[in-house]
Design a protein around this motif. Structure first.
Motif, PDB file in Angstrom:
ATOM      1  N   LYS A 299     -10.689 -11.813  22.589  1.00 52.62           N
ATOM      2  CA  LYS A 299      -9.918 -10.876  23.408  1.00 52.62           C
ATOM      3  C   LYS A 299      -9.681 -11.432  24.807  1.00 52.62           C
ATOM      4  O   LYS A 299      -8.595 -11.269  25.388  1.00 52.62           O
ATOM      5  CB  LYS A 299     -10.657  -9.542  23.481  1.00 52.62           C
ATOM      6  N   ILE A 300     -10.702 -12.095  25.374  1.00 55.98           N
ATOM      7  CA  ILE A 300     -10.521 -12.701  26.691  1.00 55.98           C
ATOM      8  C   ILE A 300      -9.525 -13.848  26.612  1.00 55.98           C
ATOM      9  O   ILE A 300      -8.701 -14.057  27.514  1.00 55.98           O
ATOM     10  CB  ILE A 300     -11.883 -13.181  27.229  1.00 55.98           C
ATOM     11  N   GLN A 301      -9.555 -14.622  25.520  1.00 57.95           N
ATOM     12  CA  GLN A 301      -8.620 -15.732  25.349  1.00 57.95           C
ATOM     13  C   GLN A 301      -7.176 -15.237  25.316  1.00 57.95           C
ATOM     14  O   GLN A 301      -6.261 -15.880  25.851  1.00 57.95           O
ATOM     15  CB  GLN A 301      -8.952 -16.476  24.054  1.00 57.95           C
ATOM     16  N   GLU A 302      -6.949 -14.072  24.701  1.00 57.94           N
ATOM     17  CA  GLU A 302      -5.599 -13.534  24.566  1.00 57.94           C
ATOM     18  C   GLU A 302      -5.153 -12.708  25.764  1.00 57.94           C
ATOM     19  O   GLU A 302      -3.974 -12.377  25.878  1.00 57.94           O
ATOM     20  CB  GLU A 302      -5.524 -12.665  23.306  1.00 57.94           C
ATOM     21  N   ALA A 303      -6.089 -12.333  26.651  1.00 59.59           N
ATOM     22  CA  ALA A 303      -5.746 -11.475  27.786  1.00 59.59           C
ATOM     23  C   ALA A 303      -4.876 -12.224  28.792  1.00 59.59           C
ATOM     24  O   ALA A 303      -5.060 -13.431  29.009  1.00 59.59           O
ATOM     25  CB  ALA A 303      -7.028 -10.984  28.464  1.00 59.59           C
TER      26      ALA A 303
ATOM     27  N   LEU B 237     -18.351 -14.563  39.142  1.00 57.25           N
ATOM     28  CA  LEU B 237     -17.988 -15.510  40.184  1.00 57.25           C
ATOM     29  C   LEU B 237     -17.320 -16.721  39.538  1.00 57.25           C
ATOM     30  O   LEU B 237     -17.786 -17.213  38.513  1.00 57.25           O
ATOM     31  CB  LEU B 237     -19.226 -15.947  40.975  1.00 57.25           C
ATOM     32  N   GLY B 238     -16.254 -17.205  40.138  1.00 60.65           N
ATOM     33  CA  GLY B 238     -15.551 -18.348  39.551  1.00 60.65           C
ATOM     34  C   GLY B 238     -14.395 -17.903  38.670  1.00 60.65           C
ATOM     35  O   GLY B 238     -13.836 -16.809  38.819  1.00 60.65           O
ATOM     36  N   ASP B 239     -14.043 -18.772  37.688  1.00 59.42           N
ATOM     37  CA  ASP B 239     -12.882 -18.496  36.849  1.00 59.42           C
ATOM     38  C   ASP B 239     -13.316 -17.953  35.496  1.00 59.42           C
ATOM     39  O   ASP B 239     -14.487 -17.925  35.137  1.00 59.42           O
ATOM     40  CB  ASP B 239     -12.032 -19.762  36.669  1.00 59.42           C
ATOM     41  N   TRP B 240     -12.310 -17.524  34.690  1.00 60.54           N
ATOM     42  CA  TRP B 240     -12.574 -16.910  33.399  1.00 60.54           C
ATOM     43  C   TRP B 240     -12.956 -17.953  32.352  1.00 60.54           C
ATOM     44  O   TRP B 240     -13.569 -17.625  31.339  1.00 60.54           O
ATOM     45  CB  TRP B 240     -11.339 -16.136  32.924  1.00 60.54           C
ATOM     46  N   GLN B 241     -12.605 -19.225  32.566  1.00 61.08           N
ATOM     47  CA  GLN B 241     -12.958 -20.250  31.579  1.00 61.08           C
ATOM     48  C   GLN B 241     -14.476 -20.395  31.423  1.00 61.08           C
ATOM     49  O   GLN B 241     -14.974 -20.649  30.324  1.00 61.08           O
ATOM     50  CB  GLN B 241     -12.349 -21.601  31.970  1.00 61.08           C
TER      51      GLN B 241
ATOM     52  N   ALA C  25     -16.430 -19.963  27.915  1.00 62.64           N
ATOM     53  CA  ALA C  25     -17.296 -21.004  27.353  1.00 62.64           C
ATOM     54  C   ALA C  25     -18.681 -20.449  27.033  1.00 62.64           C
ATOM     55  O   ALA C  25     -19.271 -20.787  25.999  1.00 62.64           O
ATOM     56  CB  ALA C  25     -17.399 -22.178  28.329  1.00 62.64           C
ATOM     57  N   GLU C  26     -19.224 -19.591  27.890  1.00 62.31           N
ATOM     58  CA  GLU C  26     -20.542 -18.995  27.632  1.00 62.31           C
ATOM     59  C   GLU C  26     -20.507 -18.098  26.390  1.00 62.31           C
ATOM     60  O   GLU C  26     -21.429 -18.123  25.568  1.00 62.31           O
ATOM     61  CB  GLU C  26     -20.995 -18.191  28.849  1.00 62.31           C
ATOM     62  N   LEU C  27     -19.443 -17.303  26.255  1.00 61.70           N
ATOM     63  CA  LEU C  27     -19.345 -16.421  25.090  1.00 61.70           C
ATOM     64  C   LEU C  27     -19.186 -17.223  23.802  1.00 61.70           C
ATOM     65  O   LEU C  27     -19.791 -16.892  22.773  1.00 61.70           O
ATOM     66  CB  LEU C  27     -18.160 -15.469  25.265  1.00 61.70           C
ATOM     67  N   GLU C  28     -18.383 -18.288  23.842  1.00 60.94           N
ATOM     68  CA  GLU C  28     -18.218 -19.112  22.645  1.00 60.94           C
ATOM     69  C   GLU C  28     -19.512 -19.828  22.281  1.00 60.94           C
ATOM     70  O   GLU C  28     -19.837 -19.973  21.095  1.00 60.94           O
ATOM     71  CB  GLU C  28     -17.092 -20.127  22.876  1.00 60.94           C
ATOM     72  N   SER C  29     -20.263 -20.270  23.283  1.00 62.77           N
ATOM     73  CA  SER C  29     -21.554 -20.905  23.012  1.00 62.77           C
ATOM     74  C   SER C  29     -22.537 -19.909  22.392  1.00 62.77           C
ATOM     75  O   SER C  29     -23.239 -20.233  21.431  1.00 62.77           O
ATOM     76  CB  SER C  29     -22.130 -21.478  24.306  1.00 62.77           C
TER      77      SER C  29
ATOM     78  N   GLU D 272      -7.939 -12.740  39.183  1.00 63.10           N
ATOM     79  CA  GLU D 272      -8.724 -13.548  40.107  1.00 63.10           C
ATOM     80  C   GLU D 272      -8.318 -13.226  41.535  1.00 63.10           C
ATOM     81  O   GLU D 272      -7.120 -13.080  41.840  1.00 63.10           O
ATOM     82  CB  GLU D 272      -8.519 -15.038  39.835  1.00 63.10           C
ATOM     83  N   GLY D 273      -9.330 -13.087  42.410  1.00 67.79           N
ATOM     84  CA  GLY D 273      -9.053 -12.800  43.808  1.00 67.79           C
ATOM     85  C   GLY D 273     -10.270 -13.058  44.673  1.00 67.79           C
ATOM     86  O   GLY D 273     -11.317 -13.515  44.200  1.00 67.79           O
ATOM     87  N   ILE D 274     -10.119 -12.743  45.968  1.00 67.00           N
ATOM     88  CA  ILE D 274     -11.178 -12.924  46.956  1.00 67.00           C
ATOM     89  C   ILE D 274     -11.752 -11.558  47.305  1.00 67.00           C
ATOM     90  O   ILE D 274     -11.018 -10.595  47.511  1.00 67.00           O
ATOM     91  CB  ILE D 274     -10.656 -13.624  48.227  1.00 67.00           C
ATOM     92  N   VAL D 275     -13.082 -11.489  47.369  1.00 66.75           N
ATOM     93  CA  VAL D 275     -13.758 -10.217  47.636  1.00 66.75           C
ATOM     94  C   VAL D 275     -13.634  -9.861  49.111  1.00 66.75           C
ATOM     95  O   VAL D 275     -13.953 -10.669  49.992  1.00 66.75           O
ATOM     96  CB  VAL D 275     -15.244 -10.315  47.234  1.00 66.75           C
ATOM     97  N   GLN D 276     -13.171  -8.619  49.361  1.00 63.24           N
ATOM     98  CA  GLN D 276     -13.100  -8.084  50.706  1.00 63.24           C
ATOM     99  C   GLN D 276     -13.540  -6.624  50.669  1.00 63.24           C
ATOM    100  O   GLN D 276     -13.236  -5.903  49.718  1.00 63.24           O
ATOM    101  CB  GLN D 276     -11.680  -8.174  51.277  1.00 63.24           C
ATOM    102  N   PRO D 277     -14.298  -6.153  51.674  1.00 59.35           N
ATOM    103  CA  PRO D 277     -14.738  -4.747  51.663  1.00 59.35           C
ATOM    104  C   PRO D 277     -13.592  -3.806  51.982  1.00 59.35           C
ATOM    105  O   PRO D 277     -12.741  -4.105  52.832  1.00 59.35           O
ATOM    106  CB  PRO D 277     -15.825  -4.717  52.740  1.00 59.35           C
ATOM    107  N   ALA D 278     -13.556  -2.657  51.298  1.00 61.37           N
ATOM    108  CA  ALA D 278     -12.574  -1.624  51.614  1.00 61.37           C
ATOM    109  C   ALA D 278     -13.047  -0.761  52.769  1.00 61.37           C
ATOM    110  O   ALA D 278     -12.242  -0.102  53.430  1.00 61.37           O
ATOM    111  CB  ALA D 278     -12.312  -0.755  50.381  1.00 61.37           C
TER     112      ALA D 278
END
Length: 350
Positions: free
Chosen positions: A37-41, A223-227, A231-235, A68-74
């Motif tokens: 599902k993440i691969q197809e999103a 933190l970081g990217d979705w890849q 990779a963790e889920l596939e492992s 993906e974005g940068i964390v900022q407080p509301a």
């Protein structure tokens, strides 16, 4: 009634192997489904084009998307009590007691820990584009419902417990020896690059919100990217698949072993029955069958001491037992000289 072909130990091994195989296969399918599902999103960056993309859907919603974005407080950011220069939007303070527990089986002390206190503080936050533009920012909803909080350890201190002689004596008697307390602080820092995977919606006021999917799919903040997450889920999926396969092979090997033993017992029983029938046929053809009221000869079987000696054991040549006792021998060895028995022939007495 014949005994069961599977012993209790084999039955326990077979049942547990099948149960673990089913559980591990379920975990494999679950991880594989989430990874697929993440691969197809859709993979999107926080920017000015997000409102247009959601408006084009007609529903103002993408059921599963990676943003993906940068964390900022509301609102006002959280400040670390240990490092005043660090600011974040999620803070977790944990106090753990570490101790040694005496393991009587291993005859050694093993480490153990217990959470004494855990506090989580949070302030609303958004994801913005790397350029810092406010337009198109995405508000992150219900971050505590994520599968795993994307926190970094910013402070850690271990305070060792001091012990007196009486304390040490009590520890050895009770089997528990306190080591000390570990205090840690974890934060999601302002300015961190964060990937949120969930449901992205466009509200009537034009604001964008990332929230847990309505269909119960996994809600991830990493933190970081979705890849990396993929990779963790596939492992993990591959690991559970091989674990299920190994357990299935153990169950198959146990079942085959039990069936092989049952088949050997059946063949041995058939051979004994055929051997007995052949022996009786030879005696009948020679007219040596005993009548029911006929007295037994003096040379009785050395094993049962009841029936006459009816067979000669080869190659040793001893005539010492009846045919029924020969069949009941736990090992095919002569009861007189203990030499191996290759074959047996009926004894003909004139």
């Amino acid at each position: 009634m014949d005994a069961l072909p599977v012993t209790p130990g084999e039955l326990l091994c077979l049942g547990s192997s099948l149960a673990f195989s089913g559980l591990f296969y379920y975990l494999h399918r679950r991880k594989a489904k989430v990874a697929s599902k993440i691969q197809e999103a859709p993979k999107l960056q926080v920017g000015d084009d997000l409102p247009g993309i959601l408006s084009a859907t007609g529903t103002g919603c993408l059921s599963y998307v990676a943003v993906e974005g940068i964390v900022q407080p509301a609102e006002a950011a959280l400040t670390s009590p240990y490092h005043q220069e660090l600011q974040g939007v999620i803070e977790r303070l944990v106090l753990k007691e570490q101790r040694l527990i005496w393991n009587s089986l291993a005859r050694s002390w093993t480490d153990s820990e217990r959470v004494v206190l855990e506090q989580v503080h949070m302030t609303p936050f958004v994801l913005v584009s790397p350029g810092g533009r406010a337009a198109g920012q995405v508000s992150v909803e219900s971050p505590l419902r994520a599968v795993e909080l994307p926190l970094e350890t910013v402070y850690e201190r271990f305070q060792q417990t001091s012990h007196g002689f009486k304390d040490l004596l009590g520890h050895y008697l009770s089997g528990e020896k306190p080591k000390g307390f570990l205090e840690t602080e974890e934060m999601l820092l302002v300015g961190s690059s964060l990937t949120g995977i969930g449901e992205l919606t466009l509200h009537p006021d034009g604001s964008l919100h990332l929230q847990p999917p309505a269909d119960g799919a996994g809600y991830f903040l990493r933190l970081g990217d979705w890849q990396t997450l993929l990779a963790e889920l596939e492992s993990a999926s591959s690991f559970w698949k091989w674990a299920a396969l190994v357990c299935g092979l153990v169950a198959t090997a146990t079942l085959l072993h039990a069936l092989r033993r049952a088949y050997r017992r059946h063949r041995l029983k058939q051979e004994k029955e055929e051997e007995q029938r052949a022996f009786e046929d030879l005696r009948l053809r020679k007219g040596l069958a005993l009548e029911p009221d006929e007295e037994l000869p003096a040379n009785t079987c050395v094993i049962c001491l009841t029936n006459p000696r009816q067979c000669a054991l080869l190659p040793c040549g001893h005539v010492c037992c009846c045919f029924h006792c020969f069949q009941a021998l736990p090992r095919r060895t002569c009861p007189i000289c203990r030499s191996p028995i290759d074959r047996v022939v009926p004894l003909y007495q004139a």
